[in-house]
Design a protein around this motif. Structure first.
Motif, short mmCIF file in Angstrom:
data_model
loop_
_atom_site.label_atom_id
_atom_site.label_comp_id
_atom_site.label_asym_id
_atom_site.label_seq_id
_atom_site.Cartn_x
_atom_site.Cartn_y
_atom_site.Cartn_z
N ILE A 228 0.77 -1.54 0.08
CA ILE A 228 0.46 0.47 0.15
C ILE A 228 0.73 1.13 0.50
N GLY A 229 1.98 1.29 0.79
CA GLY A 229 2.67 2.23 0.77
C GLY A 229 3.27 2.93 -0.94
N ALA A 230 3.89 1.37 -1.56
CA ALA A 230 4.45 1.79 -2.96
C ALA A 230 3.36 2.33 -4.03
N THR A 231 2.30 1.84 -3.18
CA THR A 231 1.08 2.06 -4.06
C THR A 231 0.59 3.77 -4.21
N VAL A 232 0.72 4.19 -3.07
CA VAL A 232 -0.36 5.50 -2.62
C VAL A 232 1.52 6.27 -3.70
N LEU A 233 2.92 5.91 -2.94
CA LEU A 233 3.84 7.22 -3.52
C LEU A 233 3.39 6.68 -4.74
N SER A 234 3.78 5.90 -5.61
CA SER A 234 3.29 5.64 -6.96
C SER A 234 2.12 6.37 -7.44
N ILE A 235 1.20 7.07 -6.95
CA ILE A 235 -0.13 7.70 -7.35
C ILE A 235 0.69 9.13 -6.79
N VAL A 236 1.23 9.76 -5.95
CA VAL A 236 1.88 10.78 -5.87
C VAL A 236 2.64 10.93 -6.41
N LEU A 237 4.08 10.32 -6.80
CA LEU A 237 4.46 10.39 -8.19
C LEU A 237 4.46 10.99 -9.13
N MET A 238 3.31 10.85 -9.59
CA MET A 238 2.97 10.66 -10.68
C MET A 238 1.65 11.59 -11.14
N ILE A 239 0.90 12.32 -9.65
CA ILE A 239 -0.12 13.22 -9.49
C ILE A 239 1.11 14.49 -10.14
N GLY A 240 2.35 14.69 -9.96
CA GLY A 240 2.97 15.84 -9.52
C GLY A 240 4.16 15.49 -11.18
N LEU A 241 4.06 14.35 -12.25
CA LEU A 241 4.62 14.59 -12.96
C LEU A 241 4.19 15.41 -14.35
N THR A 242 5.10 16.09 -15.63
CA THR A 242 4.63 16.45 -15.85
C THR A 242 5.28 15.36 -17.16
N LEU A 243 4.67 14.84 -18.54
CA LEU A 243 5.59 14.04 -19.41
C LEU A 243 4.71 15.49 -20.75
N PRO A 244 6.64 14.57 -21.49
CA PRO A 244 6.96 15.64 -22.62
C PRO A 244 6.32 14.72 -23.31
N PRO A 245 5.68 16.17 -24.76
CA PRO A 245 4.58 15.08 -25.61
C PRO A 245 5.51 13.75 -26.53
N PRO A 246 4.52 13.30 -27.26
CA PRO A 246 3.07 13.05 -27.14
C PRO A 246 2.69 13.20 -25.61
N GLY A 247 3.43 12.55 -24.69
CA GLY A 247 2.81 12.05 -23.25
C GLY A 247 2.81 10.12 -23.09
N TYR A 248 3.77 9.70 -24.13
CA TYR A 248 3.29 8.60 -24.00
C TYR A 248 4.29 7.74 -24.71
N ALA A 249 5.12 6.41 -24.88
CA ALA A 249 6.58 5.80 -25.52
C ALA A 249 5.80 4.88 -25.76
N LEU A 250 6.15 4.08 -26.91
CA LEU A 250 5.54 3.07 -28.20
C LEU A 250 7.03 2.60 -27.75
N ASP A 251 6.99 1.13 -28.31
CA ASP A 251 7.98 0.35 -29.14
C ASP A 251 7.78 0.50 -30.62
N PRO A 252 8.69 1.15 -31.12
CA PRO A 252 8.39 2.04 -32.17
C PRO A 252 7.90 0.47 -33.57
N THR A 253 8.50 -0.76 -33.31
CA THR A 253 8.12 -2.31 -33.73
C THR A 253 6.90 -2.56 -33.40
N THR A 254 6.44 -3.14 -32.11
CA THR A 254 5.14 -4.17 -31.70
C THR A 254 4.06 -2.76 -31.52
N GLN A 255 4.62 -1.23 -31.05
CA GLN A 255 3.37 -0.23 -31.14
C GLN A 255 2.95 -0.99 -29.55
N VAL A 256 3.99 -1.78 -28.56
CA VAL A 256 3.60 -1.77 -26.97
C VAL A 256 3.87 -1.01 -26.34
#
Length: 355
Positions: A157-185
């Motif tokens: 639970i501690g790690a889960t809460v910490l991940s939420i806090v870190l995610m909320i305070g995070l700004t991602l560079p455009p386009p806001g996601y990253a995919l494998d160029p071959t498989t699109q995963v």
């Protein structure tokens, strides 16, 4: 429908159906492990659903963030925590403590190997936290205190809460996601080290706990041939206890292998406790996605979605077979019984010395 859409969509449907079934069982029986497993399967289904939507309609930042938290960070940890509560009356606490300590070490070594940007001192802090909690769980297990799963919950639970806090305070560079160029995963390249290191911390802890818990339950319920003797009785001299604790994994492995012929005969003659085939299926279901997820983090994403699909199939099959989890199978939230209640004997070792 293309495989990159069909596989995660099917995985999501099965995982969410599994979560509903577990939630219904918890409503009837009120065992904590059922509610925790339901949460874990909900996260499993949400992550797969994000992958299906992303493959069908394209990814966006919200999908990417949700996918990472629910799938890459939370799922394995919560499923492993459910196993801790299921086996809370046994000496499985030693195994969970080992899994947690190993997770902390692996997290530290992962940062040494990949040097994720933005990690700071998080790797050593995660390692220290894992070591302290692992020691506390081991001590509680030694004194036969059934509260040790609560310490496991503190880690997850501690790690889960910490991940939420870190995610909320995070700004991602455009386009806001990253995919494998071959498989699109999707891959985790846009996230900082503080967040990425929570993935091995929870995945190693939860995945190993799930696998070891399944093996532990198989060993408890299978017809045993004890070639090597050992005892985890805390009333023995402490030096003897430490010696037995060190040889226990070897003794269990040897006894497990020696017991396989008798177990196979019992399965063939249908004289086996249902928990044995069930936990074998669960171990397989935990192992497959653990391997494919590890390959994904090594930039080999070809088997990622198939691994998750096979994982949920084996996990669902294992829990359906297990009389311990589904003593009575009903259409969820109704009184319509699909399989009547049946009883099986429970070995004393499950609630006794944990051997």
């Amino acid at each position: 429908m293309q495989a990159e859409v069909f596989l995660p969509a099917a995985t999501a449907i099965m995982a969410l159906a599994f979560a509903v079934a577990l939630l219904d069982q918890w409503r009837e029986r009120r065992h904590p492990f059922q509610l925790i497993w339901a949460a874990g399967m909900l996260f499993y289904g949400l992550a797969a659903g994000c992958e299906a939507l992303g493959a069908a309609n394209g990814w966006d930042e919200t999908l990417y963030r949700t996918w990472y938290l629910t799938g890459a960070v939370w799922t394995a940890g919560w499923l492993g925590l459910g196993t801790a509560y299921l086996l809370g009356r046994t000496r499985f606490g030693y195994s969970f403590a080992f899994a947690l300590l190993l997770a902390g070490l692996f997290t530290f070594l992962t940062q040494r190997r990949y040097d994720y940007p933005g990690a700071g001192s998080s790797a050593i802090l995660y390692f220290i936290a894992a070591g302290i909690l692992a020691l506390a769980i081991g001590i509680e297990t030694y004194f036969q205190n059934e509260r040790w799963p609560h310490l496991a919950a503190l880690a997850v639970i501690g790690a889960t809460v910490l991940s939420i806090v870190l995610m909320i305070g995070l700004t991602l560079p455009p386009p806001g996601y990253a995919l494998d160029p071959t498989t699109q995963v999707p891959v985790a390249d846009l996230f900082p080290g503080t967040l990425r290191l929570l993935t091995p911390f929870l995945n190693v802890t939860g995945g190993l706990a799930l696998i070891l818990g399944a093996i532990f339950s198989t060993y408890v319920f299978m017809p045993k041939r004890r070639v090597l003797a050992y005892s985890l009785d805390p009333n023995q001299k402490f030096d003897e206890f430490l010696f037995n604790l060190l040889i226990a994994p070897i003794a269990i492995a040897v006894n497990f292998v020696a017991s396989l012929p008798g177990t196979w005969r019992a399965i063939r003659d249908r004289h086996i406790n249902s928990r044995v085939p069930a936990t074998i299926l669960i171990a397989i279901g935990a192992f497959i996605p653990s391997v494919t997820d590890s390959l994904n983090r090594l930039d080999s994403t070809e088997w990622f979605q198939l691994g998750k699909f096979l994982g949920v199939i084996f996990l669902f099959a294992g829990f359906l077979v297990s009389v311990e989890v589904f003593r009575e199978v009903r259409i969820p939230f109704t009184g319509i019984v699909l399989r009547p209640r049946r009883a099986e004997s429970v070995p004393l070792a499950e609630g006794g010395d944990g051997r």
